[in-house]
Design an enzyme around this catalytic site. Structure first.
Site, PDB file in Angstrom:
ATOM      1  N   HIS A  80     -40.039  39.286 -26.995  1.00 39.37           N
ATOM      2  CA  HIS A  80     -39.287  39.809 -25.849  1.00 39.37           C
ATOM      3  C   HIS A  80     -40.223  40.605 -24.930  1.00 39.37           C
ATOM      4  O   HIS A  80     -40.107  41.824 -24.797  1.00 39.37           O
ATOM      5  CB  HIS A  80     -38.185  40.700 -26.438  1.00 39.37           C
ATOM      6  CG  HIS A  80     -37.105  41.129 -25.503  1.00 39.37           C
ATOM      7  ND1 HIS A  80     -37.348  41.704 -24.276  1.00 39.37           N
ATOM      8  CD2 HIS A  80     -35.766  41.088 -25.643  1.00 39.37           C
ATOM      9  CE1 HIS A  80     -36.191  42.007 -23.719  1.00 39.37           C
ATOM     10  NE2 HIS A  80     -35.216  41.637 -24.522  1.00 39.37           N
ATOM     11  N   GLU A 108     -39.653  36.090 -21.713  1.00 45.25           N
ATOM     12  CA  GLU A 108     -39.641  36.067 -23.178  1.00 45.25           C
ATOM     13  C   GLU A 108     -39.834  34.646 -23.699  1.00 45.25           C
ATOM     14  O   GLU A 108     -39.138  33.729 -23.275  1.00 45.25           O
ATOM     15  CB  GLU A 108     -38.304  36.620 -23.674  1.00 45.25           C
ATOM     16  CG  GLU A 108     -37.942  37.945 -23.019  1.00 45.25           C
ATOM     17  CD  GLU A 108     -36.502  38.377 -23.293  1.00 45.25           C
ATOM     18  OE1 GLU A 108     -35.967  38.031 -24.365  1.00 45.25           O
ATOM     19  OE2 GLU A 108     -35.910  39.045 -22.432  1.00 45.25           O
TER      20      GLU A 108
HETATM   21  C1  BG6 Z   1     -32.580  40.135 -23.175  1.00 50.79           C
HETATM   22  C2  BG6 Z   1     -31.156  39.628 -23.149  1.00 50.79           C
HETATM   23  O1  BG6 Z   1     -33.369  39.260 -23.927  1.00 50.79           O
HETATM   24  O2  BG6 Z   1     -32.601  41.418 -23.800  1.00 50.79           O
HETATM   25  C3  BG6 Z   1     -30.273  40.628 -22.431  1.00 50.79           C
HETATM   26  O3  BG6 Z   1     -31.127  38.359 -22.522  1.00 50.79           O
HETATM   27  C4  BG6 Z   1     -30.386  41.995 -23.077  1.00 50.79           C
HETATM   28  O4  BG6 Z   1     -28.919  40.185 -22.445  1.00 50.79           O
HETATM   29  C5  BG6 Z   1     -31.855  42.393 -23.097  1.00 50.79           C
HETATM   30  O5  BG6 Z   1     -29.607  42.932 -22.339  1.00 50.79           O
HETATM   31  C6  BG6 Z   1     -32.121  43.759 -23.729  1.00 50.79           C
HETATM   32  O6  BG6 Z   1     -31.604  43.835 -24.999  1.00 50.79           O
HETATM   33  P1  BG6 Z   1     -31.707  45.172 -25.830  1.00 50.79           P
HETATM   34  O7  BG6 Z   1     -30.925  44.919 -27.096  1.00 50.79           O
HETATM   35  O8  BG6 Z   1     -33.162  45.399 -26.108  1.00 50.79           O
HETATM   36  O9  BG6 Z   1     -31.127  46.251 -24.973  1.00 50.79           O
END
Ligand code: BG6
Length: 293
Positions: A163, A265
């Protein structure tokens, strides 16, 4: 202990800067440096020589608490992406990983391997026995390999993402190339669209691109540099920017901070489940580099 077994003079250096929190490790290559939290095997920073600015974005309000994912850098989403299970994006980013190997190559570039294995707590969340490893190589590029092995007696399936939060001058000054011609599922309205051309961002974006194994380039006219994300064994690319409203509800993101980040990502998301039979291995690999223009 960690320094004794895995530290290498100036090249691989461990520190314990936050009391009660897992250690951090810095990998210093003649070509760049990288900082990693053992909590989540979370890469926080990568600064190759030739640029002042980190390629990765890290929130100044990130929370460093056991069990909480760090906002920024490269969280590892595993064994599921998004809310296919709980906690969101899986448990790998919320757990402390161990160090299993480290070294330097013939160019003096350091590498390290971190590992997360099943235990009672992971089995309660996901009933399979696994070994997950992350190799990190620091050089003119940052290379990362996320490797999952099935050590169970039955097959299992998972989804995953690296991510990656990229550090940009301003969200209005970037173009993302490499996804034209791909369909994406828009998480904001649940519909599917065809991407035509390069991506620019002027509102909240949360998209999962399919058949997206190509290299992505983030052209940043403000910083006059292009960040390239190359990947292997990843069929999906997720592009995310929370924009004003969503980020203002996030306590680990400062006001206005959404302007200096974009997530590109590398992932395998539903329905591209990775299924591993007992004893088999899957590896997703990316590398991140930059070029000034
Ligand atoms: C992204 C998702 O990968 O991560 C989003 O597509 C999400 O929907 C974002 O809001 C952040 O996620 P988190 O759990 O780290 O707040």
């Amino acid at each position: 202990m960690l320094s004794e077994y895995f530290g290498i003079d100036r090249r691989i250096v461990f520190d314990h800067t936050i009391d009660g929190y897992a250690p951090f490790v810095s990998l210093n290559s003649p070509h760049g440096s990288c900082r990693i939290a053992l909590h989540g095997a979370h890469i926080l920073s990568y600064i190759p020589h030739g640029t002042r600015d980190d390629l990765l974005w890290l929130s100044e309000c990130a929370i460093y608490e056991e069990g909480t994912a760090i906002r920024g850098g490269i969280p590892i989403c595993w064994p599921w992406f998004a809310s296919e299970g709980s906690p969101a994006h899986g448990f790998a980013r919320n757990r402390v990983w161990e160090v299993v190997r480290s070294g330097i190559d013939e160019n003096d570039d350091p590498h390290i391997t971190l590992r997360l294995e099943f235990d009672k707590e992971t089995l309660a969340l996901w009933p399979y026995r696994f070994v997950l490893e992350l190799d990190i190589f620091v050089s003119k590029k940052l290379t990362i390999a996320l490797r999952a092995k099935n050590v169970d007696e039955q097959s299992f399936s998972f989804t995953e993402a690296l991510h990656t939060y990229l550090n940009i001058s301003d969200v209005s000054d970037i173009r993302i190339k490499g996804l034209s011609g791909c369909h994406y599922s828009n998480s904001l309205d649940g519909k599917t669209y065809l991407e035509e051309g390069n991506i620019t961002i002027d509102a909240e974006v949360d998209r999962i691109y399919s058949d997206a194994s190509a290299v992505c380039q983030i052209e940043d006219s403000g910083r006059k540099r292009t960040i390239t994300v190359y990947k292997e064994n990843s069929l999906n690319t997720v592009v995310w920017n929370p924009w004003i409203e969503k980020s203002s509800g996030m306590k680990d993101m400062a006001d206005g901070a959404y302007r200096s980040m974009v997530c590109v990502e590398s992932a395998n998301t539903a329905p591209n489940y990775i299924t591993l039979s007992p004893g088999s291995i899957h590896e997703m690999r990316i590398n991140i580099s930059h070029k000034n223009f």
